[in-house]
Design a protein around this motif. Structure first.
Motif, PDB file in Angstrom:
ATOM      1  N   GLU A   9     -28.554  52.989  10.604  1.00  0.00           N
ATOM      2  CA  GLU A   9     -29.112  54.333  10.540  1.00  0.00           C
ATOM      3  C   GLU A   9     -29.022  54.788   9.087  1.00  0.00           C
ATOM      4  OE1 GLU A   9     -30.805  57.449  10.490  1.00  0.00           O
ATOM      5  OE2 GLU A   9     -30.682  56.772  12.584  1.00  0.00           O
ATOM      6  N   SER A  10     -30.168  55.005   8.456  1.00  0.00           N
ATOM      7  CA  SER A  10     -30.181  55.304   7.019  1.00  0.00           C
ATOM      8  C   SER A  10     -29.963  56.779   6.700  1.00  0.00           C
ATOM      9  CB  SER A  10     -31.500  54.836   6.399  1.00  0.00           C
ATOM     10  OG  SER A  10     -32.593  55.501   7.001  1.00  0.00           O
ATOM     11  N   ASP A  11     -30.044  57.641   7.689  1.00  0.00           N
ATOM     12  CA  ASP A  11     -29.886  59.083   7.463  1.00  0.00           C
ATOM     13  C   ASP A  11     -28.439  59.484   7.765  1.00  0.00           C
ATOM     14  OD1 ASP A  11     -29.929  61.800   7.356  1.00  0.00           O
ATOM     15  OD2 ASP A  11     -31.545  62.086   8.812  1.00  0.00           O
ATOM     16  N   ASP A  13     -27.044  62.321   8.020  1.00  0.00           N
ATOM     17  CA  ASP A  13     -26.962  63.451   8.953  1.00  0.00           C
ATOM     18  C   ASP A  13     -27.121  62.987  10.390  1.00  0.00           C
ATOM     19  OD1 ASP A  13     -26.596  65.248   6.891  1.00  0.00           O
ATOM     20  OD2 ASP A  13     -28.738  65.644   6.671  1.00  0.00           O
ATOM     21  N   ALA A  14     -27.934  61.935  10.598  1.00  0.00           N
ATOM     22  CA  ALA A  14     -28.123  61.429  11.951  1.00  0.00           C
ATOM     23  C   ALA A  14     -26.929  60.606  12.408  1.00  0.00           C
ATOM     24  CB  ALA A  14     -29.396  60.578  12.012  1.00  0.00           C
ATOM     25  N   GLY A  29     -23.720  61.860   1.348  1.00  0.00           N
ATOM     26  CA  GLY A  29     -25.055  61.348   1.085  1.00  0.00           C
ATOM     27  C   GLY A  29     -24.994  59.867   0.793  1.00  0.00           C
ATOM     28  N   THR A  30     -26.004  59.373   0.142  1.00  0.00           N
ATOM     29  CA  THR A  30     -26.048  57.956  -0.214  1.00  0.00           C
ATOM     30  C   THR A  30     -26.054  57.820  -1.734  1.00  0.00           C
ATOM     31  OG1 THR A  30     -28.465  57.963  -0.061  1.00  0.00           O
ATOM     32  CG2 THR A  30     -27.247  57.267   1.893  1.00  0.00           C
ATOM     33  N   GLU A  77     -25.600  49.359   4.358  1.00  0.00           N
ATOM     34  CA  GLU A  77     -25.852  50.793   4.234  1.00  0.00           C
ATOM     35  C   GLU A  77     -24.609  51.412   3.602  1.00  0.00           C
ATOM     36  OE1 GLU A  77     -28.363  53.681   4.034  1.00  0.00           O
ATOM     37  OE2 GLU A  77     -28.978  51.971   5.275  1.00  0.00           O
TER      38      GLU A  77
END
Length: 360
Positions: A9-11, A13-14, A29-30, A77
């Motif tokens: 999952e790249s988001d 927040d998700a 964040g990333t 990730e």
């Protein structure tokens, strides 16, 4: 196979619930691999983590880029925690290592106040759990393992992992052996030598200088077969294997060796060693044994010892002063005894911590 996009999952927040408990203005964040300040900060955090855990730092920018670069992100990730000025104080990285096994890097700045450090750790673990569910579901699994580590004696890291449901499952000896120039003569030639029906040779090259695919597949098959009875073995495809090994900053094709039995009708691959370069900014470089495996049917014929003598001789011929390796303290093959008898000694100790995450 290697997916075009990773299975995570790249988001952030998700993947996370409510982000609370951090100081005012702090965010998650990333990292940006194109931002030299982000890369420098991650390198600083990783080196400080190493220095605290074992007394010295070895990581560099290339080690960070393995985790955060565009190429690396096909199987990884990342998550970072930033303060109100954008500085990074905690970093998590997950790696879709092989079927059912997800590696988790967990680094929190050493001098943060305890309550802030605890909350950063909680966020990294919560995020890793969500990523384990994502990658496990993408692979069609019922359970996904999270595999992380700690330096032995790092009480803060052990406390965090234990409270998050991880179990300390294994101890690893990180060993090193000095190399002297005269040891270049340990074998006839590191490129190829033969003794008692066993040939040790570098993997072949094509006319374009690329490694021979059949030899690479031979290395992969030997290692898959040699480690099937070892701790935490999991199936890794040939494509995953090559992709991962080529990411290592110390990767060199001329550090891959095959051992073959030649006393039959055709050469039979029975052993393999993959070495890498351990670069040093303050002295000679070293070599490192990333993988050494011998098929069970060929054990007792001196194959492992022959491969080790080969990388020692190769290191000596290159002007290097050491060869390092990692060994399972509870290895069923008695590998630690072989290494000790050949001059290796333990420099520091690490631990594996695991947690199984149900999918669905």
């Amino acid at each position: 196979m290697i997916p075009d996009e990773n299975r995570f999952e790249s988001d952030p927040d998700a993947a996370l619930g409510a982000v609370s408990g951090l100081p005012r203005g702090w965010t998650v964040g990333t990292p940006d691999p194109a931002d030299r300040f982000d890369v420098a900060r991650l390198t600083h955090l990783l080196r400080a983590h190493e220095r605290h855990g074992r007394g010295w730092a070895g990581a560099g920018v290339d080690d960070v880029l393995v985790e955060v670069s565009e190429r690396g992100l096909r199987m990884r990730e990342n998550l970072v925690v930033r303060d109100e000025d954008g500085d990074i104080h905690a970093w998590g990285s997950v790696h879709d290592r092989s079927v059912g096994r997800m590696l988790f890097v967990h680094v929190v700045q050493r001098d943060l106040p305890d309550d802030v450090a605890d909350r950063c750790s909680d966020l990294l673990v919560e995020w890793a759990e969500a990523q384990a569910r994502a990658v496990g579901a993408a692979r069609g699994l019922e359970t996904q393992q999270i595999d992380t580590g700690a330096f032995q004696g790092d009480e803060r890291q052990a406390r965090w992992l234990s409270s998050a449901g991880f179990e300390r499952v294994r101890t690893w000896w990180q060993m090193s052996r000095p190399v002297t120039p005269d040891e270049a003569g340990l074998v006839e030639s590191p490129d190829r030598w033969e003794s008692d029906g066993v040939v040790v040779r570098l993997v072949g090259r094509t006319g374009q200088g690329l490694p021979d695919e059949d030899d690479l597949r031979g290395v992969h098959e030997v290692l898959e077969g040699a480690f099937v009875d070892h701790f935490n073995s999991s199936e890794e495809t040939f494509e995953e294997f090559l992709f991962r090994l080529r990411e290592d900053p110390g990767h060199r094709w001329d550090h891959w060796w095959l051992a073959e039995l030649v006393d039959g009708d055709a050469p039979q691959p029975v052993g393999a060693l993959i070495g890498t370069v351990s670069e040093s900014a303050n002295g000679p470089d070293g070599s490192y044994v990333s993988y050494l495996g011998v098929l069970e049917a060929a054990r007792g014929r001196g194959v492992a010892k022959g491969l080790l003598r080969t990388i020692i001789a190769d290191a000596a011929a290159r002007g290097r002063d050491r060869v390092g390796l990692e060994v399972d303290a509870d290895s069923p093959t008695g590998a630690a005894g072989l290494y000790t008898s050949m001059g290796w000694a333990t420099k520091y100790v690490t631990e594996s911590w695991h947690r199984d995450v149900p999918i669905g």
